[in-house]
Scaffold this active site. Sequence first.
Site, PDB file in Angstrom:
ATOM      1  N   MET A  79     -44.475  -4.184  40.336  1.00  0.00           N
ATOM      2  CA  MET A  79     -43.617  -2.786  39.586  1.00  0.00           C
ATOM      3  C   MET A  79     -42.112  -3.035  39.742  1.00  0.00           C
ATOM      4  O   MET A  79     -41.584  -2.869  40.852  1.00  0.00           O
ATOM      5  CB  MET A  79     -44.071  -1.670  39.901  1.00  0.00           C
ATOM      6  N   ASP A  80     -41.308  -3.134  38.493  1.00  0.00           N
ATOM      7  CA  ASP A  80     -39.881  -3.326  38.731  1.00  0.00           C
ATOM      8  C   ASP A  80     -39.288  -1.827  38.875  1.00  0.00           C
ATOM      9  O   ASP A  80     -39.657  -1.157  37.750  1.00  0.00           O
ATOM     10  CB  ASP A  80     -39.427  -4.004  37.492  1.00  0.00           C
ATOM     11  N   LYS A 107     -42.649 -12.385  38.263  1.00  0.00           N
ATOM     12  CA  LYS A 107     -42.579 -13.507  37.694  1.00  0.00           C
ATOM     13  C   LYS A 107     -43.722 -14.177  36.945  1.00  0.00           C
ATOM     14  O   LYS A 107     -43.533 -14.379  35.832  1.00  0.00           O
ATOM     15  CB  LYS A 107     -41.729 -14.626  38.460  1.00  0.00           C
ATOM     16  N   ALA A 162     -46.585 -12.344  36.102  1.00  0.00           N
ATOM     17  CA  ALA A 162     -47.023 -11.553  34.980  1.00  0.00           C
ATOM     18  C   ALA A 162     -45.960 -11.565  33.610  1.00  0.00           C
ATOM     19  O   ALA A 162     -46.383 -11.661  32.493  1.00  0.00           O
ATOM     20  CB  ALA A 162     -47.171 -10.068  35.458  1.00  0.00           C
ATOM     21  N   GLY A 191     -28.888 -20.697  31.672  1.00  0.00           N
ATOM     22  CA  GLY A 191     -28.193 -19.339  31.249  1.00  0.00           C
ATOM     23  C   GLY A 191     -27.541 -19.518  29.886  1.00  0.00           C
ATOM     24  O   GLY A 191     -28.055 -20.003  28.977  1.00  0.00           O
ATOM     25  N   GLU A 192     -26.219 -18.978  29.858  1.00  0.00           N
ATOM     26  CA  GLU A 192     -25.429 -18.809  28.609  1.00  0.00           C
ATOM     27  C   GLU A 192     -25.228 -20.178  28.122  1.00  0.00           C
ATOM     28  O   GLU A 192     -24.628 -20.594  27.122  1.00  0.00           O
ATOM     29  CB  GLU A 192     -23.856 -18.310  29.006  1.00  0.00           C
ATOM     30  N   ASP A 193     -25.242 -21.325  29.208  1.00  0.00           N
ATOM     31  CA  ASP A 193     -25.142 -22.591  28.699  1.00  0.00           C
ATOM     32  C   ASP A 193     -26.319 -23.435  28.219  1.00  0.00           C
ATOM     33  O   ASP A 193     -26.345 -24.682  28.104  1.00  0.00           O
ATOM     34  CB  ASP A 193     -24.411 -23.707  29.967  1.00  0.00           C
ATOM     35  N   ALA A 229     -36.058 -11.308  33.787  1.00  0.00           N
ATOM     36  CA  ALA A 229     -37.087 -11.970  33.355  1.00  0.00           C
ATOM     37  C   ALA A 229     -36.874 -13.140  32.205  1.00  0.00           C
ATOM     38  O   ALA A 229     -37.631 -13.593  31.541  1.00  0.00           O
ATOM     39  CB  ALA A 229     -38.010 -11.101  32.676  1.00  0.00           C
ATOM     40  N   ALA A 230     -35.566 -13.394  31.805  1.00  0.00           N
ATOM     41  CA  ALA A 230     -35.029 -14.407  30.759  1.00  0.00           C
ATOM     42  C   ALA A 230     -35.690 -15.729  31.155  1.00  0.00           C
ATOM     43  O   ALA A 230     -36.051 -16.290  30.252  1.00  0.00           O
ATOM     44  CB  ALA A 230     -33.463 -14.350  30.612  1.00  0.00           C
ATOM     45  N   GLY A 231     -35.485 -16.165  32.442  1.00  0.00           N
ATOM     46  CA  GLY A 231     -36.224 -17.505  32.683  1.00  0.00           C
ATOM     47  C   GLY A 231     -37.683 -17.411  32.669  1.00  0.00           C
ATOM     48  O   GLY A 231     -38.197 -18.417  32.183  1.00  0.00           O
ATOM     49  N   ASP A 232     -38.154 -16.098  32.946  1.00  0.00           N
ATOM     50  CA  ASP A 232     -39.811 -16.398  32.835  1.00  0.00           C
ATOM     51  C   ASP A 232     -40.015 -16.253  31.070  1.00  0.00           C
ATOM     52  O   ASP A 232     -41.166 -17.050  30.823  1.00  0.00           O
ATOM     53  CB  ASP A 232     -40.317 -14.897  33.170  1.00  0.00           C
ATOM     54  N   GLY A 285     -35.387  -4.511  30.666  1.00  0.00           N
ATOM     55  CA  GLY A 285     -36.555  -4.589  31.476  1.00  0.00           C
ATOM     56  C   GLY A 285     -37.078  -5.898  31.281  1.00  0.00           C
ATOM     57  O   GLY A 285     -36.661  -6.643  30.615  1.00  0.00           O
TER      58      GLY A 285
HETATM   59  O1  RIB Z   1     -37.973 -12.800  37.032  1.00  0.00           O
HETATM   60  C1  RIB Z   1     -37.720 -11.510  37.043  1.00  0.00           C
HETATM   61  C2  RIB Z   1     -38.887 -10.908  37.922  1.00  0.00           C
HETATM   62  O2  RIB Z   1     -38.484 -11.199  39.161  1.00  0.00           O
HETATM   63  C3  RIB Z   1     -38.977  -9.346  37.898  1.00  0.00           C
HETATM   64  O3  RIB Z   1     -39.760  -9.068  37.062  1.00  0.00           O
HETATM   65  C4  RIB Z   1     -39.226  -8.941  39.360  1.00  0.00           C
HETATM   66  O4  RIB Z   1     -40.400  -8.483  39.463  1.00  0.00           O
HETATM   67  C5  RIB Z   1     -39.302 -10.326  40.158  1.00  0.00           C
HETATM   68  O5  RIB Z   1     -40.426 -10.896  40.377  1.00  0.00           O
END
Ligand code: RIB
Length: 301
Positions: free
Chosen positions: A16-17, A44, A46, A218-220, A246-249, A284
């Site tokens: 939970m964030d 990461k 989920a 990232g931006e690159d 979570a952009a990487g996820d 989020g």
């Molecule tokens: O990658 C982002 C995630 O890292 C967040 O949602 C947080 O829960 C952490 O695990």
Amino acid sequence: MSAAAPRVAVFGSVNMDLVAYVEQVPASGETVTGTAFRQVPGGKGANQAVAAARAGADVAFLGAVGEDSFGEDLRANLVGSGIDVSGLRTVPGASGVAHIVVDGGGGNSIIVVPGANGEVTGVAAGDPGIIGGSAALLLQLELPVEAVVSAARTGRELGVPVYLTPAPARELPAELLESVDVLVPNQHEAAAITGRAEPREALAALLELVPEVLLTLGEDGSLHGRRGGEPLHVPARRVEAVDTTAAGDVFCGSFAVARAEGRTPEEAMRFAAAAAALSVQRHGASSSMASRDEVEALLGG
Ligand code: RIB
């Protein structure tokens, strides 16, 4: 989900964030007034699962939540995203939580308290039946490393391509790397693993460890490489980011689905870049992720 949708398994964390938004992240000993607070399902693992589901995959998530109300909410969020949670255990104690601070530029800093994630020690009896037949198995490092090794070995034994996002950064044991097909670090994680800050140098060093690397910058943009092949760079889309959590996820989950559908690495990188660009314009983690239709619309536009 249509019969043609690829199946993707994610063995990983769910948190939970608890997110505070501020103009400037406070220094030690300083108190600042935030602009907003949000409680959003994350983690990461989920996040990658939800991103893959939004990208059109038939997704199974394996991991653990606690017996608290966060656990119920986290499970419900995955179910609500159409994800198979037959491999999600409920264990005594608290669920994982992440304390996140998002600054005025959309950047973040995160403290994860693992809770139930820390109770996952390996693949359980029924897990191979869930993982087997998948087009990809997505792993991260928010579970105990022995659990990640156990899942990676299972994926390898079952012939399922294993993706590893090495976050949070840590030393990667050889017994883990030997079962990884695609490593998906960001620039900081790549530098931590290789000691090389320059992306192409880091990519070359990583390709000595695993056969395929997708380096997010990232931006690159992103940089992809396979052993014996030429590196491929795809730029990021220029957008006004409000929250990069979570952009990487999103990038990893979307890339894996596109590859599972038979797209080339370049096509998959462009698909993932579009999905990530949409997500950073919203707040989020799982709450920010775009649907496949939105991503396709952006790519077609
Ligand atoms: O990658 C982002 C995630 O890292 C967040 O949602 C947080 O829960 C952490 O695990």
